[in-house]
Design a protein around this motif. Sequence first.
Motif, PDB file in Angstrom:
ATOM      1  N   VAL A 107       0.882  -1.164   0.000  1.00  0.00           N
ATOM      2  CA  VAL A 107       0.000   0.000   0.000  1.00  0.00           C
ATOM      3  C   VAL A 107       0.920   1.214   0.000  1.00  0.00           C
ATOM      4  O   VAL A 107       1.689   1.418   0.942  1.00  0.00           O
ATOM      5  CB  VAL A 107      -0.935   0.007   1.229  1.00  0.00           C
ATOM      6  N   MET A 108       0.841   1.999  -1.054  1.00  0.00           N
ATOM      7  CA  MET A 108       1.764   3.104  -1.246  1.00  0.00           C
ATOM      8  C   MET A 108       1.319   4.322  -0.411  1.00  0.00           C
ATOM      9  O   MET A 108       0.332   4.971  -0.715  1.00  0.00           O
ATOM     10  CB  MET A 108       1.848   3.475  -2.727  1.00  0.00           C
ATOM     11  N   THR A 109       2.045   4.560   0.672  1.00  0.00           N
ATOM     12  CA  THR A 109       1.766   5.674   1.582  1.00  0.00           C
ATOM     13  C   THR A 109       3.093   6.339   1.936  1.00  0.00           C
ATOM     14  O   THR A 109       4.151   5.787   1.659  1.00  0.00           O
ATOM     15  CB  THR A 109       1.103   5.174   2.884  1.00  0.00           C
ATOM     16  N   LYS A 110       3.017   7.481   2.591  1.00  0.00           N
ATOM     17  CA  LYS A 110       4.252   8.147   3.023  1.00  0.00           C
ATOM     18  C   LYS A 110       4.107   8.634   4.444  1.00  0.00           C
ATOM     19  O   LYS A 110       3.058   9.141   4.839  1.00  0.00           O
ATOM     20  CB  LYS A 110       4.571   9.331   2.111  1.00  0.00           C
ATOM     21  N   GLY A 111       5.179   8.473   5.206  1.00  0.00           N
ATOM     22  CA  GLY A 111       5.284   9.077   6.516  1.00  0.00           C
ATOM     23  C   GLY A 111       4.351   8.541   7.586  1.00  0.00           C
ATOM     24  O   GLY A 111       3.977   9.285   8.478  1.00  0.00           O
ATOM     25  N   LEU A 112       3.991   7.302   7.523  1.00  0.00           N
ATOM     26  CA  LEU A 112       3.127   6.732   8.561  1.00  0.00           C
ATOM     27  C   LEU A 112       3.961   6.116   9.672  1.00  0.00           C
ATOM     28  O   LEU A 112       5.094   5.688   9.461  1.00  0.00           O
ATOM     29  CB  LEU A 112       2.225   5.642   7.963  1.00  0.00           C
ATOM     30  N   LYS A 113       3.372   6.072  10.854  1.00  0.00           N
ATOM     31  CA  LYS A 113       3.978   5.370  11.983  1.00  0.00           C
ATOM     32  C   LYS A 113       3.259   4.039  12.145  1.00  0.00           C
ATOM     33  O   LYS A 113       2.087   3.913  11.776  1.00  0.00           O
ATOM     34  CB  LYS A 113       3.843   6.202  13.258  1.00  0.00           C
ATOM     35  N   LYS A 114       3.947   3.092  12.724  1.00  0.00           N
ATOM     36  CA  LYS A 114       3.380   1.752  12.898  1.00  0.00           C
ATOM     37  C   LYS A 114       2.081   1.795  13.700  1.00  0.00           C
ATOM     38  O   LYS A 114       1.167   1.006  13.448  1.00  0.00           O
ATOM     39  CB  LYS A 114       4.405   0.828  13.547  1.00  0.00           C
ATOM     40  N   GLU A 115       1.977   2.718  14.643  1.00  0.00           N
ATOM     41  CA  GLU A 115       0.785   2.830  15.471  1.00  0.00           C
ATOM     42  C   GLU A 115      -0.454   3.222  14.662  1.00  0.00           C
ATOM     43  O   GLU A 115      -1.581   3.004  15.084  1.00  0.00           O
ATOM     44  CB  GLU A 115       0.989   3.863  16.592  1.00  0.00           C
ATOM     45  N   GLN A 116      -0.260   3.838  13.500  1.00  0.00           N
ATOM     46  CA  GLN A 116      -1.376   4.286  12.678  1.00  0.00           C
ATOM     47  C   GLN A 116      -1.936   3.166  11.800  1.00  0.00           C
ATOM     48  O   GLN A 116      -2.987   3.341  11.200  1.00  0.00           O
ATOM     49  CB  GLN A 116      -0.932   5.434  11.754  1.00  0.00           C
ATOM     50  N   VAL A 117      -1.229   2.053  11.701  1.00  0.00           N
ATOM     51  CA  VAL A 117      -1.599   1.001  10.747  1.00  0.00           C
ATOM     52  C   VAL A 117      -2.040  -0.253  11.489  1.00  0.00           C
ATOM     53  O   VAL A 117      -1.363  -0.709  12.416  1.00  0.00           O
ATOM     54  CB  VAL A 117      -0.397   0.668   9.823  1.00  0.00           C
ATOM     55  N   GLN A 118      -3.174  -0.790  11.085  1.00  0.00           N
ATOM     56  CA  GLN A 118      -3.647  -2.073  11.590  1.00  0.00           C
ATOM     57  C   GLN A 118      -3.839  -2.995  10.392  1.00  0.00           C
ATOM     58  O   GLN A 118      -4.461  -2.604   9.400  1.00  0.00           O
ATOM     59  CB  GLN A 118      -4.990  -1.931  12.301  1.00  0.00           C
ATOM     60  N   VAL A 119      -3.304  -4.213  10.488  1.00  0.00           N
ATOM     61  CA  VAL A 119      -3.453  -5.202   9.422  1.00  0.00           C
ATOM     62  C   VAL A 119      -4.023  -6.463  10.053  1.00  0.00           C
ATOM     63  O   VAL A 119      -3.507  -6.937  11.069  1.00  0.00           O
ATOM     64  CB  VAL A 119      -2.097  -5.506   8.728  1.00  0.00           C
ATOM     65  N   GLU A 120      -5.091  -6.965   9.485  1.00  0.00           N
ATOM     66  CA  GLU A 120      -5.731  -8.183   9.971  1.00  0.00           C
ATOM     67  C   GLU A 120      -5.754  -9.217   8.855  1.00  0.00           C
ATOM     68  O   GLU A 120      -6.078  -8.893   7.706  1.00  0.00           O
ATOM     69  CB  GLU A 120      -7.162  -7.895  10.430  1.00  0.00           C
ATOM     70  N   PHE A 121      -5.425 -10.453   9.229  1.00  0.00           N
ATOM     71  CA  PHE A 121      -5.418 -11.549   8.277  1.00  0.00           C
ATOM     72  C   PHE A 121      -6.438 -12.592   8.723  1.00  0.00           C
ATOM     73  O   PHE A 121      -6.517 -12.906   9.906  1.00  0.00           O
ATOM     74  CB  PHE A 121      -4.054 -12.269   8.259  1.00  0.00           C
ATOM     75  N   THR A 122      -7.197 -13.117   7.783  1.00  0.00           N
ATOM     76  CA  THR A 122      -7.937 -14.356   8.004  1.00  0.00           C
ATOM     77  C   THR A 122      -7.573 -15.269   6.852  1.00  0.00           C
ATOM     78  O   THR A 122      -6.823 -14.871   5.961  1.00  0.00           O
ATOM     79  CB  THR A 122      -9.468 -14.147   8.059  1.00  0.00           C
ATOM     80  N   GLU A 123      -8.110 -16.461   6.845  1.00  0.00           N
ATOM     81  CA  GLU A 123      -7.718 -17.435   5.825  1.00  0.00           C
ATOM     82  C   GLU A 123      -7.930 -16.922   4.403  1.00  0.00           C
ATOM     83  O   GLU A 123      -7.131 -17.215   3.518  1.00  0.00           O
ATOM     84  CB  GLU A 123      -8.502 -18.733   6.017  1.00  0.00           C
TER      85      GLU A 123
END
Length: 180
Positions: free
Chosen positions: A34-50
């Motif tokens: 996902v092409m973004t700029k200047g984000l911190k890890k705290e701003q991003v949530q990624v969830e995986f399911t099968e």
Amino acid sequence: MSDTAPAENNPSSKEAPKYRHEWYQTASDVCVNVMTKGLKKEQVQVEFTERTLRVAIELVRESPYALDLHLAHSIDCGKCSFKVLSTKVEIKLRKVKFQQWCSLEETDATTKTKMIPSMPSKYPTSSHHSRDWGKLVAEVEKEEKEDEIKKAEMAESTTPNTASSPQVMEEDGLTDTERV
């Protein structure tokens, strides 16, 4: 003239940003960026399911961004990961079956998959053709054997034949025909 400015020029309108995403795959993983700029890890949530991937990005002055994908094939959630980099969010999805995905998201074409043959990895090259190095080695060995045979034949043809050539006796240096 209208008093309302278009949404793109009005900073008070909170429209969700549109980030570009792209994907590629290896034999064992699918990588989504996902092409973004200047984000911190705290701003991003990624969830995986099968069979799903959800990316949520919390932004300070804009509406949150969400990317929800229904994946074409199953993934191993325990072996998936993501990194927040300076220019993108990099997500690695581990394939359950090591097969070529025709698309990232489920479509009618997802039933058409290709199995990836188990072959040794090839290193990247700028050459437009590939070489079978095993075949090349076999050709070189064959040529070396042929050269050895030719050398042996040449050596046999240059050695004097004892039946037709006169023999020199070591004692006096005369040939058999000169003695007579």
